[in-house]
Design a protein around this motif. Structure first.
Motif, PDB file in Angstrom:
ATOM      1  N   LEU A  32       0.833  -1.201   0.000  1.00 52.23           N
ATOM      2  CA  LEU A  32       0.000   0.000   0.000  1.00 52.23           C
ATOM      3  C   LEU A  32       0.869   1.253   0.000  1.00 52.23           C
ATOM      4  CD1 LEU A  32      -2.678   1.531   0.237  1.00 52.23           C
ATOM      5  CD2 LEU A  32      -2.502   1.246   2.717  1.00 52.23           C
ATOM      6  N   VAL A  33       1.902   1.269   0.821  1.00 53.05           N
ATOM      7  CA  VAL A  33       2.770   2.441   0.917  1.00 53.05           C
ATOM      8  C   VAL A  33       3.464   2.700  -0.416  1.00 53.05           C
ATOM      9  CG1 VAL A  33       4.834   3.364   2.028  1.00 53.05           C
ATOM     10  CG2 VAL A  33       3.093   2.246   3.397  1.00 53.05           C
ATOM     11  N   THR A  34       3.976   1.648  -1.048  1.00 51.20           N
ATOM     12  CA  THR A  34       4.637   1.814  -2.343  1.00 51.20           C
ATOM     13  C   THR A  34       3.656   2.327  -3.389  1.00 51.20           C
ATOM     14  OG1 THR A  34       6.124  -0.002  -1.763  1.00 51.20           O
ATOM     15  CG2 THR A  34       6.074   0.671  -4.063  1.00 51.20           C
ATOM     16  N   ALA A  35       2.453   1.791  -3.376  1.00 48.31           N
ATOM     17  CA  ALA A  35       1.430   2.259  -4.320  1.00 48.31           C
ATOM     18  C   ALA A  35       1.122   3.737  -4.098  1.00 48.31           C
ATOM     19  CB  ALA A  35       0.162   1.415  -4.172  1.00 48.31           C
ATOM     20  N   LEU A  36       1.043   4.159  -2.851  1.00 50.25           N
ATOM     21  CA  LEU A  36       0.791   5.570  -2.545  1.00 50.25           C
ATOM     22  C   LEU A  36       1.947   6.443  -3.037  1.00 50.25           C
ATOM     23  CD1 LEU A  36      -0.715   5.363   1.057  1.00 50.25           C
ATOM     24  CD2 LEU A  36      -1.920   5.997  -1.048  1.00 50.25           C
ATOM     25  N   ILE A  37       3.168   5.980  -2.829  1.00 50.37           N
ATOM     26  CA  ILE A  37       4.330   6.762  -3.263  1.00 50.37           C
ATOM     27  C   ILE A  37       4.285   7.002  -4.769  1.00 50.37           C
ATOM     28  CG2 ILE A  37       6.843   6.669  -3.564  1.00 50.37           C
ATOM     29  CD1 ILE A  37       6.941   5.331  -0.771  1.00 50.37           C
ATOM     30  N   TYR A  38       3.958   5.971  -5.529  1.00 46.59           N
ATOM     31  CA  TYR A  38       3.894   6.135  -6.978  1.00 46.59           C
ATOM     32  C   TYR A  38       2.729   7.033  -7.400  1.00 46.59           C
ATOM     33  CZ  TYR A  38       7.609   2.841  -8.019  1.00 46.59           C
ATOM     34  OH  TYR A  38       8.834   2.228  -8.125  1.00 46.59           O
ATOM     35  N   ARG A  39       1.696   7.173  -6.585  1.00 50.48           N
ATOM     36  CA  ARG A  39       0.535   7.985  -6.956  1.00 50.48           C
ATOM     37  C   ARG A  39       0.578   9.401  -6.391  1.00 50.48           C
ATOM     38  NH1 ARG A  39      -0.545   2.829  -7.066  1.00 50.48           N
ATOM     39  NH2 ARG A  39      -2.029   1.958  -8.541  1.00 50.48           N
ATOM     40  N   ARG A  40       1.645   9.771  -5.713  1.00 56.34           N
ATOM     41  CA  ARG A  40       1.714  11.076  -5.055  1.00 56.34           C
ATOM     42  C   ARG A  40       1.753  12.230  -6.044  1.00 56.34           C
ATOM     43  NH1 ARG A  40       6.485   9.762  -6.268  1.00 56.34           N
ATOM     44  NH2 ARG A  40       8.230  11.192  -6.271  1.00 56.34           N
ATOM     45  N   ARG A  41       2.021  11.981  -7.313  1.00 59.41           N
ATOM     46  CA  ARG A  41       2.091  13.038  -8.327  1.00 59.41           C
ATOM     47  C   ARG A  41       0.790  13.216  -9.098  1.00 59.41           C
ATOM     48  NH1 ARG A  41       7.891  12.316 -11.355  1.00 59.41           N
ATOM     49  NH2 ARG A  41       9.032  13.733 -10.013  1.00 59.41           N
TER      50      ARG A  41
ATOM     51  N   PRO B 128      11.268   2.393 -11.314  1.00 59.63           N
ATOM     52  CA  PRO B 128      10.364   1.268 -11.086  1.00 59.63           C
ATOM     53  C   PRO B 128      10.901   0.293 -10.045  1.00 59.63           C
ATOM     54  CG  PRO B 128      11.571   0.953 -13.118  1.00 59.63           C
ATOM     55  CD  PRO B 128      11.919   2.322 -12.622  1.00 59.63           C
ATOM     56  N   GLY B 129      10.005  -0.430  -9.412  1.00 63.91           N
ATOM     57  CA  GLY B 129      10.398  -1.506  -8.507  1.00 63.91           C
ATOM     58  C   GLY B 129      10.818  -1.076  -7.115  1.00 63.91           C
ATOM     59  N   LEU B 130      10.405   0.097  -6.665  1.00 65.48           N
ATOM     60  CA  LEU B 130      10.720   0.528  -5.305  1.00 65.48           C
ATOM     61  C   LEU B 130      10.105  -0.434  -4.297  1.00 65.48           C
ATOM     62  CD1 LEU B 130      11.785   2.715  -3.296  1.00 65.48           C
ATOM     63  CD2 LEU B 130       9.506   3.749  -3.456  1.00 65.48           C
ATOM     64  N   THR B 131      10.878  -0.814  -3.276  1.00 65.02           N
ATOM     65  CA  THR B 131      10.376  -1.650  -2.200  1.00 65.02           C
ATOM     66  C   THR B 131      10.553  -0.891  -0.895  1.00 65.02           C
ATOM     67  OG1 THR B 131      11.047  -3.653  -3.370  1.00 65.02           O
ATOM     68  CG2 THR B 131      10.602  -3.870  -1.026  1.00 65.02           C
ATOM     69  N   VAL B 132       9.466  -0.779  -0.128  1.00 60.89           N
ATOM     70  CA  VAL B 132       9.500  -0.099   1.167  1.00 60.89           C
ATOM     71  C   VAL B 132       9.054  -1.102   2.227  1.00 60.89           C
ATOM     72  CG1 VAL B 132       8.586   1.809   2.534  1.00 60.89           C
ATOM     73  CG2 VAL B 132       8.958   2.106   0.086  1.00 60.89           C
ATOM     74  N   TYR B 133       9.941  -1.388   3.181  1.00 57.99           N
ATOM     75  CA  TYR B 133       9.614  -2.333   4.241  1.00 57.99           C
ATOM     76  C   TYR B 133       9.138  -1.610   5.500  1.00 57.99           C
ATOM     77  CZ  TYR B 133      11.616  -6.174   1.610  1.00 57.99           C
ATOM     78  OH  TYR B 133      11.870  -7.124   0.648  1.00 57.99           O
ATOM     79  N   HIS B 134       8.349  -2.296   6.281  1.00 57.40           N
ATOM     80  CA  HIS B 134       7.832  -1.796   7.563  1.00 57.40           C
ATOM     81  C   HIS B 134       7.084  -0.478   7.399  1.00 57.40           C
ATOM     82  CE1 HIS B 134      10.229  -4.990   9.182  1.00 57.40           C
ATOM     83  NE2 HIS B 134      11.312  -4.456   8.671  1.00 57.40           N
ATOM     84  N   ARG B 135       6.392  -0.363   6.280  1.00 62.20           N
ATOM     85  CA  ARG B 135       5.577   0.806   5.941  1.00 62.20           C
ATOM     86  C   ARG B 135       6.368   2.112   5.904  1.00 62.20           C
ATOM     87  NH1 ARG B 135       1.446  -1.693   9.675  1.00 62.20           N
ATOM     88  NH2 ARG B 135       0.188  -2.942   8.285  1.00 62.20           N
ATOM     89  N   GLY B 136       7.673   2.003   5.940  1.00 63.44           N
ATOM     90  CA  GLY B 136       8.507   3.189   5.810  1.00 63.44           C
ATOM     91  C   GLY B 136       8.392   4.178   6.944  1.00 63.44           C
TER      92      GLY B 136
END
Length: 154
Positions: free
Chosen positions: A3-12, A39-47
């Motif tokens: 979810l966090v990674t998806a949000l990061i990509y949609r912040r723009r 592409p392919g950013l991975t964020v662990y522990h919700r960042g």
């Protein structure tokens, strides 16, 4: 994709970008829209506790753990007067929990496949495939050539 990674990509996104920024803030993350992310950013522990400066570029397949900070080493100086130009995190880099990457002058580049250890404070550019740890961070090793998989093979 988390979810966090998806949000990061949609912040723009034009309409929901501000809402996405606020949702990321609830997770304790600050990722300005100006940050360039491959592409392919991975964020662990919700960042939790992750903060990125607007002048940051993240390459492909970068891994961020919680508490990572990438930014200026001179926050008391007005942005216009700072000597920092940009921080470039190349492909396949791993920034472990609590790692701090701070730049005071010019462009700081973290080489492809580099690992920055937990709670390390990195203030200089690195070469490809290096392992950095400590405060201040120093090179403590080098990844085997097979550990860094070329992006074309994925």
């Amino acid at each position: 994709m988390s979810l966090v990674t998806a949000l990061i990509y949609r912040r723009r996104l034009p309409v929901v970008g501000r809402l996405v920024q606020e949702l990321l803030a609830l997770y304790g993350m600050e990722v300005p829209a100006a940050v360039e992310i491959g592409p392919g950013l991975t964020v662990y522990h919700r960042g939790f506790g992750t903060v990125l400066h607007p002048y940051v570029t993240l390459g492909a397949h970068v891994t961020l753990y919680n508490g990572v900070t990438i930014g200026r080493a001179d926050p008391w100086v007005p942005q216009e007067e700072s000597g920092m130009e940009r921080i470039v995190v190349e492909d396949d880099v791993c920034l472990c929990a609590g790692a701090k990457v701070v730049c005071k002058e010019g462009v700081l580049t973290i080489g492809r496949g580099t690992i920055v250890g937990a709670n390390a404070v990195l203030t200089q550019s690195t070469g490809p495939g290096e392992i950095w740890a400590g405060v201040p961070a120093r090179r403590v090793g080098h990844r085997r050539a097979t550990a860094v998989v070329p992006a074309a093979r994925r």
